[in-house]
Design a protein around this motif. Structure first.
Motif, PDB file in Angstrom:
ATOM      1  N   THR A   1      -4.529  23.434  -1.063  1.00  0.00           N
ATOM      2  CA  THR A   1      -5.227  22.096  -1.107  1.00  0.00           C
ATOM      3  C   THR A   1      -6.402  22.020  -0.128  1.00  0.00           C
ATOM      4  OG1 THR A   1      -3.717  21.098   0.567  1.00  0.00           O
ATOM      5  CG2 THR A   1      -2.967  21.042  -1.694  1.00  0.00           C
ATOM      6  N   GLY A   2      -6.310  22.810   0.931  1.00  0.00           N
ATOM      7  CA  GLY A   2      -7.285  22.534   1.984  1.00  0.00           C
ATOM      8  C   GLY A   2      -6.897  21.582   2.967  1.00  0.00           C
ATOM      9  N   ILE A   3      -5.710  20.989   2.629  1.00  0.00           N
ATOM     10  CA  ILE A   3      -4.980  19.973   3.500  1.00  0.00           C
ATOM     11  C   ILE A   3      -4.487  20.672   4.763  1.00  0.00           C
ATOM     12  CG2 ILE A   3      -3.466  17.849   3.917  1.00  0.00           C
ATOM     13  CD1 ILE A   3      -4.174  17.130   0.987  1.00  0.00           C
ATOM     14  N   LYS A   4      -4.659  20.537   5.984  1.00  0.00           N
ATOM     15  CA  LYS A   4      -4.040  21.127   7.005  1.00  0.00           C
ATOM     16  C   LYS A   4      -2.888  20.466   7.746  1.00  0.00           C
ATOM     17  CE  LYS A   4      -7.827  24.575   7.169  1.00  0.00           C
ATOM     18  NZ  LYS A   4      -7.165  25.466   6.258  1.00  0.00           N
ATOM     19  N   PRO A   5      -1.728  20.542   7.794  1.00  0.00           N
ATOM     20  CA  PRO A   5      -0.696  19.976   8.372  1.00  0.00           C
ATOM     21  C   PRO A   5      -0.796  20.236   9.901  1.00  0.00           C
ATOM     22  CG  PRO A   5       0.503  21.345   7.249  1.00  0.00           C
ATOM     23  CD  PRO A   5      -1.151  21.498   6.525  1.00  0.00           C
ATOM     24  N   THR A   6      -0.267  19.746  10.982  1.00  0.00           N
ATOM     25  CA  THR A   6      -0.209  20.279  12.343  1.00  0.00           C
ATOM     26  C   THR A   6       0.844  21.249  12.431  1.00  0.00           C
ATOM     27  OG1 THR A   6      -0.516  17.990  12.943  1.00  0.00           O
ATOM     28  CG2 THR A   6      -0.019  19.329  14.727  1.00  0.00           C
ATOM     29  N   TYR A   7       1.905  20.977  11.816  1.00  0.00           N
ATOM     30  CA  TYR A   7       3.112  21.984  11.654  1.00  0.00           C
ATOM     31  C   TYR A   7       3.639  22.412  10.287  1.00  0.00           C
ATOM     32  CZ  TYR A   7       3.275  19.986  16.422  1.00  0.00           C
ATOM     33  OH  TYR A   7       2.988  19.476  17.812  1.00  0.00           O
ATOM     34  N   GLU A   8       4.197  23.414  10.061  1.00  0.00           N
ATOM     35  CA  GLU A   8       4.985  23.640   8.685  1.00  0.00           C
ATOM     36  C   GLU A   8       6.294  24.172   9.028  1.00  0.00           C
ATOM     37  OE1 GLU A   8       4.364  26.553   4.895  1.00  0.00           O
ATOM     38  OE2 GLU A   8       2.726  26.424   6.192  1.00  0.00           O
TER      39      GLU A   8
ATOM     40  N   PHE B   1       1.046  -1.142  -0.297  1.00  0.00           N
ATOM     41  CA  PHE B   1      -0.123  -0.078  -0.018  1.00  0.00           C
ATOM     42  C   PHE B   1       0.933   1.216  -0.167  1.00  0.00           C
ATOM     43  CE2 PHE B   1      -1.869  -3.317   2.632  1.00  0.00           C
ATOM     44  CZ  PHE B   1      -3.008  -3.489   1.784  1.00  0.00           C
ATOM     45  N   GLN B   2       0.460   2.496  -0.344  1.00  0.00           N
ATOM     46  CA  GLN B   2       1.223   3.520  -0.668  1.00  0.00           C
ATOM     47  C   GLN B   2       0.232   4.709   0.228  1.00  0.00           C
ATOM     48  OE1 GLN B   2       0.204   2.119  -3.653  1.00  0.00           O
ATOM     49  NE2 GLN B   2      -1.780   3.090  -3.482  1.00  0.00           N
ATOM     50  N   LYS B   3       1.351   5.562   0.870  1.00  0.00           N
ATOM     51  CA  LYS B   3       0.566   6.871   1.312  1.00  0.00           C
ATOM     52  C   LYS B   3      -0.418   7.714   0.301  1.00  0.00           C
ATOM     53  CE  LYS B   3       4.779   8.245   2.123  1.00  0.00           C
ATOM     54  NZ  LYS B   3       5.849   8.980   2.244  1.00  0.00           N
ATOM     55  N   PRO B   4      -1.290   7.881   0.646  1.00  0.00           N
ATOM     56  CA  PRO B   4      -2.072   8.272   2.057  1.00  0.00           C
ATOM     57  C   PRO B   4      -2.867   7.084   2.475  1.00  0.00           C
ATOM     58  CG  PRO B   4      -3.513   9.505   0.266  1.00  0.00           C
ATOM     59  CD  PRO B   4      -2.263   8.644  -0.520  1.00  0.00           C
TER      60      PRO B   4
ATOM     61  N   GLY C   1      -2.072  11.505   4.256  1.00  0.00           N
ATOM     62  CA  GLY C   1      -1.996  10.003   5.058  1.00  0.00           C
ATOM     63  C   GLY C   1      -1.805  10.052   6.428  1.00  0.00           C
ATOM     64  N   GLY C   2      -1.024  11.107   6.953  1.00  0.00           N
ATOM     65  CA  GLY C   2      -0.912  11.138   8.395  1.00  0.00           C
ATOM     66  C   GLY C   2      -2.326  11.587   9.088  1.00  0.00           C
ATOM     67  N   ILE C   3      -2.924  12.742   8.413  1.00  0.00           N
ATOM     68  CA  ILE C   3      -4.306  12.898   8.627  1.00  0.00           C
ATOM     69  C   ILE C   3      -5.439  11.720   8.781  1.00  0.00           C
ATOM     70  CG2 ILE C   3      -6.229  14.612   8.093  1.00  0.00           C
ATOM     71  CD1 ILE C   3      -4.232  16.659   7.250  1.00  0.00           C
ATOM     72  N   ASN C   4      -5.268  11.059   7.632  1.00  0.00           N
ATOM     73  CA  ASN C   4      -6.101   9.993   7.459  1.00  0.00           C
ATOM     74  C   ASN C   4      -5.926   8.779   8.670  1.00  0.00           C
ATOM     75  OD1 ASN C   4      -6.921  10.987   5.410  1.00  0.00           O
ATOM     76  ND2 ASN C   4      -5.966   9.295   4.022  1.00  0.00           N
TER      77      ASN C   4
ATOM     78  N   PHE D   1       0.227   2.832   6.927  1.00  0.00           N
ATOM     79  CA  PHE D   1       0.637   3.025   8.330  1.00  0.00           C
ATOM     80  C   PHE D   1       0.406   2.060   9.335  1.00  0.00           C
ATOM     81  CE2 PHE D   1       0.020   7.094   6.081  1.00  0.00           C
ATOM     82  CZ  PHE D   1       0.882   7.921   6.578  1.00  0.00           C
ATOM     83  N   ASP D   2      -0.814   1.067   9.203  1.00  0.00           N
ATOM     84  CA  ASP D   2      -1.149   0.084   9.940  1.00  0.00           C
ATOM     85  C   ASP D   2       0.355  -1.062   9.581  1.00  0.00           C
ATOM     86  OD1 ASP D   2      -3.591   0.498  10.938  1.00  0.00           O
ATOM     87  OD2 ASP D   2      -4.417  -0.636   9.146  1.00  0.00           O
ATOM     88  N   TYR D   3       0.642  -0.928   8.494  1.00  0.00           N
ATOM     89  CA  TYR D   3       2.202  -1.830   8.182  1.00  0.00           C
ATOM     90  C   TYR D   3       3.139  -1.177   9.265  1.00  0.00           C
ATOM     91  CZ  TYR D   3       5.855  -4.232   5.594  1.00  0.00           C
ATOM     92  OH  TYR D   3       6.786  -4.837   5.247  1.00  0.00           O
ATOM     93  N   ALA D   4       3.350   0.020   9.074  1.00  0.00           N
ATOM     94  CA  ALA D   4       4.363   0.715   9.693  1.00  0.00           C
ATOM     95  C   ALA D   4       4.224   0.423  11.293  1.00  0.00           C
ATOM     96  CB  ALA D   4       4.556   2.363   9.257  1.00  0.00           C
ATOM     97  N   PHE D   5       2.969   0.822  11.909  1.00  0.00           N
ATOM     98  CA  PHE D   5       2.852   0.642  13.321  1.00  0.00           C
ATOM     99  C   PHE D   5       3.270  -0.774  13.690  1.00  0.00           C
ATOM    100  CE2 PHE D   5       1.702   4.828  13.070  1.00  0.00           C
ATOM    101  CZ  PHE D   5       1.049   5.442  14.475  1.00  0.00           C
TER     102      PHE D   5
END
Length: 227
Positions: free
Chosen positions: A208-215, A152-155, A188-191, A160-164
Motif C-alpha cells: 500500500t505504501g503505508i508504513k507502520p512504525t512497527y509490525e 467520525f471514523q478512522k482514518p 489514521g495513526g500516521i495522519n 482521534f481528536d475525540y479520543a484524545f
C-alpha cells in the motif's frame, strides 16, 4: 516505558471478526428461512461489504447507510426478495452476541496492566459495546471510542481528536495505536502523528505504501515494543 497509552482496534485485532460475522450471518439467514444462506451468499456479501467499508473510510458513505446497503445490493444481485432493513437489524442484533477473541488478546491486555488501554473502532456502538461487555475484556478499557458515537471514523483525524479529548491525552509521543488495517488504523495513526503498530498475524504483504512504525505477528509482541 516508551508508551503509556495503547489504543486498540477491535475487529481482527482483539476480537475475531471473521468468526463473529460468519455466525451472525448464519443465524440471521436461518431466522429468515434460508438455512443454506451462509454457504450460498457469504462470499458475495463479503465482497460487497469490503467495498462499502472502504467507501466509509473515504467519507463516501455513512455507517447507517452502509448497514442496509450491503444487504440491499446482495439481495438484488442474488435475486432474493428480503427486506434489507429488517435483515440488517436482525444481523446487527446477532452480531452483538458474538464475542470471539483473537489468540493472545486476554493475555496481552493483562500484561499491559501498567498502561492505559482504550479501544478505537469503526462500527456500531450497540454492537461493539455488547461484544466487549460480554467478553473477558469487559473491565479492561478506560474508554471505548466508537465511530458511531464519535461521528467520525478512522482514518479521519477527528476521531482521534475525540479520543484524545475523552482520554485527556496531551502528549502524542506516549500513545501507540495497534490494529490490523493499514488503511484505517495505521493510516489514521500516521495522519494524526502518533506511532502505529500493524498487527499482521497472516503475514500479508504490504503493497500500500503505508508504513507502520512497527509490525507484529503475535499480540504479545507488543511487550517488546513497550519495554
Amino acid at each position: 516505558m516508551k508508551y503509556e497509552i495503547i489504543l486498540f482496534d477491535v475487529d481482527d485485532t482483539l476480537f475475531d471478526f471473521s468468526m463473529s460475522q460468519k455466525n451472525a450471518l448464519h443465524n440471521t439467514f436461518v431466522a429468515f428461512g434460508i438455512p443454506t444462506g451462509l454457504a450460498d451468499y457469504e462470499a458475495k456479501y463479503k465482497e460487497i461489504s469490503k467495498v462499502l467499508w472502504g467507501d466509509l473510510e473515504q467519507g463516501l458513505t455513512t455507517l447507517s447507510a452502509l448497514g442496509v446497503e450491503r444487504f440491499r445490493r446482495l439481495f438484488l444481485e442474488s435475486k432474493l426478495e428480503i427486506d434489507a432493513d429488517k435483515f440488517s437489524s436482525a444481523y446487527l442484533e446477532n452480531l452483538g452476541r458474538q464475542a470471539y477473541l483473537m489468540q493472545g488478546a486476554v493475555e496481552i491486555c493483562g500484561n499491559l496492566a501498567g498502561c492505559r488501554l482504550a479501544v478505537i473502532t469503526n462500527g456500531y456502538a450497540n454492537v461493539q459495546r455488547s461484544r466487549i461487555g460480554s467478553s473477558p475484556l469487559h473491565n479492561t478499557f478506560e474508554q471505548l471510542i466508537i465511530s458511531e458515537e464519535a461521528g467520525f471514523q478512522k482514518p479521519d483525524t477527528r476521531i482521534f481528536d475525540y479520543a484524545f479529548s475523552k482520554l485527556k491525552i496531551t502528549d502524542k509521543e506516549k500513545v501507540l495505536i495497534v490494529g490490523d488495517s493499514l488503511t484505517s488504523d495505521i493510516q489514521g495513526g500516521i495522519n494524526y502523528g502518533i506511532d502505529t503498530c500493524w498487527y499482521n498475524p497472516l503475514r500479508k504483504e504490504n503493497d500500500t505504501g503505508i508504513k507502520p512504525t512497527y509490525e507484529i505477528y503475535k499480540l504479545n509482541d507488543i511487550l517488546n515494543i513497550i519495554e
